[in-house]
Design an enzyme around this catalytic site. Structure first.
Site, PDB file in Angstrom:
ATOM      1  N   TYR A 168       0.847  -1.204   0.000  1.00  0.00           N
ATOM      2  CA  TYR A 168       0.000   0.000   0.000  1.00  0.00           C
ATOM      3  C   TYR A 168       0.881   1.252   0.000  1.00  0.00           C
ATOM      4  O   TYR A 168       0.677   2.173  -0.795  1.00  0.00           O
ATOM      5  CB  TYR A 168      -0.918  -0.009   1.229  1.00  0.00           C
ATOM      6  CG  TYR A 168      -2.081   0.959   1.140  1.00  0.00           C
ATOM      7  CD1 TYR A 168      -3.236   0.643   0.426  1.00  0.00           C
ATOM      8  CD2 TYR A 168      -2.041   2.198   1.773  1.00  0.00           C
ATOM      9  CE1 TYR A 168      -4.311   1.519   0.353  1.00  0.00           C
ATOM     10  CE2 TYR A 168      -3.112   3.079   1.708  1.00  0.00           C
ATOM     11  CZ  TYR A 168      -4.243   2.739   0.995  1.00  0.00           C
ATOM     12  OH  TYR A 168      -5.308   3.617   0.926  1.00  0.00           O
ATOM     13  N   LYS A 172       0.809   3.704  -3.305  1.00  0.00           N
ATOM     14  CA  LYS A 172       0.254   5.052  -3.160  1.00  0.00           C
ATOM     15  C   LYS A 172       1.337   6.105  -3.418  1.00  0.00           C
ATOM     16  O   LYS A 172       1.070   7.157  -3.997  1.00  0.00           O
ATOM     17  CB  LYS A 172      -0.399   5.237  -1.786  1.00  0.00           C
ATOM     18  CG  LYS A 172      -1.642   4.352  -1.575  1.00  0.00           C
ATOM     19  CD  LYS A 172      -2.751   4.651  -2.594  1.00  0.00           C
ATOM     20  CE  LYS A 172      -4.027   3.888  -2.292  1.00  0.00           C
ATOM     21  NZ  LYS A 172      -5.115   4.180  -3.233  1.00  0.00           N
TER      22      LYS A 172
HETATM   23  N1  LIG Z   1     -10.949   4.885   3.576  1.00  0.00           N
HETATM   24  C1  LIG Z   1      -9.734   5.309   3.857  1.00  0.00           C
HETATM   25  O1  LIG Z   1      -9.364   5.412   5.027  1.00  0.00           O
HETATM   26  C2  LIG Z   1      -8.775   5.693   2.760  1.00  0.00           C
HETATM   27  C3  LIG Z   1      -7.646   6.445   3.094  1.00  0.00           C
HETATM   28  C4  LIG Z   1      -6.758   6.801   2.096  1.00  0.00           C
HETATM   29  C5  LIG Z   1      -6.983   6.413   0.805  1.00  0.00           C
HETATM   30  N2  LIG Z   1      -8.098   5.677   0.489  1.00  0.00           N
HETATM   31  C6  LIG Z   1      -8.269   5.258  -0.891  1.00  0.00           C
HETATM   32  O2  LIG Z   1      -9.537   5.663  -1.355  1.00  0.00           O
HETATM   33  C7  LIG Z   1      -9.991   4.744  -2.339  1.00  0.00           C
HETATM   34  C8  LIG Z   1     -11.382   4.273  -1.985  1.00  0.00           C
HETATM   35  O3  LIG Z   1     -11.338   3.671  -0.723  1.00  0.00           O
HETATM   36  P1  LIG Z   1     -12.631   3.353   0.153  1.00  0.00           P
HETATM   37  O4  LIG Z   1     -12.244   3.647   1.544  1.00  0.00           O
HETATM   38  O5  LIG Z   1     -13.821   3.974  -0.427  1.00  0.00           O
HETATM   39  O6  LIG Z   1     -12.681   1.769  -0.039  1.00  0.00           O
HETATM   40  P2  LIG Z   1     -13.913   0.759   0.153  1.00  0.00           P
HETATM   41  O7  LIG Z   1     -13.276  -0.564   0.397  1.00  0.00           O
HETATM   42  O8  LIG Z   1     -14.895   1.290   1.132  1.00  0.00           O
HETATM   43  O9  LIG Z   1     -14.608   0.756  -1.286  1.00  0.00           O
HETATM   44  C9  LIG Z   1     -13.860   0.343  -2.389  1.00  0.00           C
HETATM   45  C10 LIG Z   1     -14.765   0.023  -3.554  1.00  0.00           C
HETATM   46  O10 LIG Z   1     -13.930  -0.473  -4.596  1.00  0.00           O
HETATM   47  C11 LIG Z   1     -14.463  -1.700  -5.073  1.00  0.00           C
HETATM   48  N3  LIG Z   1     -13.368  -2.547  -5.553  1.00  0.00           N
HETATM   49  C12 LIG Z   1     -12.526  -3.326  -4.830  1.00  0.00           C
HETATM   50  N4  LIG Z   1     -11.691  -3.977  -5.650  1.00  0.00           N
HETATM   51  C13 LIG Z   1     -11.983  -3.568  -6.904  1.00  0.00           C
HETATM   52  C14 LIG Z   1     -11.488  -3.915  -8.192  1.00  0.00           C
HETATM   53  N5  LIG Z   1     -10.496  -4.812  -8.355  1.00  0.00           N
HETATM   54  N6  LIG Z   1     -12.037  -3.309  -9.261  1.00  0.00           N
HETATM   55  C15 LIG Z   1     -13.050  -2.428  -9.121  1.00  0.00           C
HETATM   56  N7  LIG Z   1     -13.587  -2.094  -7.946  1.00  0.00           N
HETATM   57  C16 LIG Z   1     -13.049  -2.667  -6.846  1.00  0.00           C
HETATM   58  C17 LIG Z   1     -15.235  -2.307  -3.917  1.00  0.00           C
HETATM   59  O11 LIG Z   1     -16.234  -3.207  -4.385  1.00  0.00           O
HETATM   60  C18 LIG Z   1     -15.808  -1.058  -3.249  1.00  0.00           C
HETATM   61  O12 LIG Z   1     -17.054  -0.697  -3.789  1.00  0.00           O
HETATM   62  C19 LIG Z   1      -8.946   3.619  -2.381  1.00  0.00           C
HETATM   63  O13 LIG Z   1      -8.039   3.847  -3.438  1.00  0.00           O
HETATM   64  C20 LIG Z   1      -8.241   3.763  -1.060  1.00  0.00           C
HETATM   65  O14 LIG Z   1      -6.928   3.254  -1.074  1.00  0.00           O
HETATM   66  C21 LIG Z   1      -9.004   5.307   1.446  1.00  0.00           C
END
Ligand SMILES: NC(=O)c1ccc[n+]([C@@H]2O[C@H](COP(=O)([O-])OP(=O)(O)OC[C@H]3O[C@@H](n4cnc5c(N)ncnc54)[C@H](O)[C@@H]3O)[C@@H](O)[C@H]2O)c1
Length: 264
Positions: A168, A172
């Site tokens: 990760y 990132k």
């Molecule tokens: N939530 C956090 O704390 C956080 C912090 C920093 C960065 N992010 C980044 O934000 C983005 C979204 O995160 P989130 O928290 O909404 O995640 P989440 O897990 O809540 O939702 C992710 C979504 O992506 C879909 N998904 C998973 N694998 C996939 C694939 N191979 N192809 C297509 N869709 C896929 C899932 O079905 C889900 O709907 C990610 O890139 C994550 O790394 C999240």
């Protein structure tokens, strides 16, 4: 008399009729990104590996009076990425906005990390955003306009002392620099490329970790100047800013939405 016309909210933030594709938009931050763009007038391609989740969000947008269709898209499937992006461009008469949102976590100590976990995270978090950007840019460069926004992380800038997760951190960080490089490569041809670096947000992504280690929330709050984790809707302003004319002079930038995390 001078008015506010030059800097009106409509002029800055409306994106009526622009088409936007969001990956991983079936829940979490991707769902909010899709809602924010649709609310500002964009026509949404809601994509997710979970077809039912994508369709639920598309229906939510249509019920609210917006324009949206759903596609099943696993971003680990490179051929499918190309096919879906071409279909979306065909369906909506071009592609103006791409939000590279889908991302996964496979935490664990570096010394015992399975190859499969490394490969999976690299494919979804780093390779897929490039493959999506490359195909989207084909359509955007042809018409001389487009905006790409990738969801990176504060973990693209810092080590994570609380949760070991080397793929990760690595992917990132790569996304942050990929954003700079693509921005420079396409800047002269109307395509802007930016990213967002969120802190910890209350979504499904970290829900399992928070369940298993409830003390994590206290640690994150203590480490964050604003003293809390983010709520999903707090990503909307950044998405809309970077995907709209409001950010017309911004490219190659990663916007931290981090409660001050990166400032300490
Ligand atoms: N939530 C956090 O704390 C956080 C912090 C920093 C960065 N992010 C980044 O934000 C983005 C979204 O995160 P989130 O928290 O909404 O995640 P989440 O897990 O809540 O939702 C992710 C979504 O992506 C879909 N998904 C998973 N694998 C996939 C694939 N191979 N192809 C297509 N869709 C896929 C899932 O079905 C889900 O709907 C990610 O890139 C994550 O790394 C999240």
């Amino acid at each position: 008399m001078a008015g506010f016309e030059e800097v009106s909210i409509d002029k800055l933030f409306r994106i009526d009729g622009d088409s936007a594709l969001v990956t991983g938009a079936g829940g979490g931050l991707g769902r909010i990104a899709a809602l924010a763009l649709a609310g500002a007038g964009a026509h949404l391609a809601v994509t997710d590996i979970d077809a039912a989740a994508a369709e639920r969000v598309a229906a939510e947008i249509r019920d609210a009076g917006g324009v949206a269709e759903s596609w099943r898209l696993d971003v680990a499937d490179r051929k499918r990425i190309d096919a879906v992006i071409d279909q979306v461009a065909e369906r909506f008469g071009g592609l103006h906005i791409l939000i590279n949102n889908a991302g996964i976590i496979r935490p664990g100590p570096a010394e015992s990390l399975p190859d499969e976990d490394w490969d999976e995270v690299v494919e979804v978090n780093m390779t897929a955003p490039f493959v999506c950007a490359r195909r989207a840019a084909k359509h955007m460069l042809a018409r001389g306009e487009g905006r790409i926004v990738s969801i990176a992380s504060i973990m693209g800038f810092r080590a994570n002392p609380m949760i070991p997760h080397i793929p990760y951190q690595a992917t990132k960080g790569a996304l942050v620099n990929m954003t700079r490089s693509l921005a420079v490569e396409w800047a002269g041809r109307g395509v802007r490329v930016n990213a967002i670096a969120p802190t910890f947000f209350y979504t499904e992504l970290g829900a399992d970790l928070r369940r298993r280690r409830p003390e994590l929330v206290d640690e994150i709050e203590a480490r964050t100047p604003l003293g809390r984790l983010g709520e999903p809707e707090e990503i909307a302003g950044g998405i809309l800013y970077l995907a709209s004319p409001a950010s017309s002079m911004v490219t190659g930038h990663t916007l931290a939405i981090d409660g001050g995390w990166l400032s300490t």
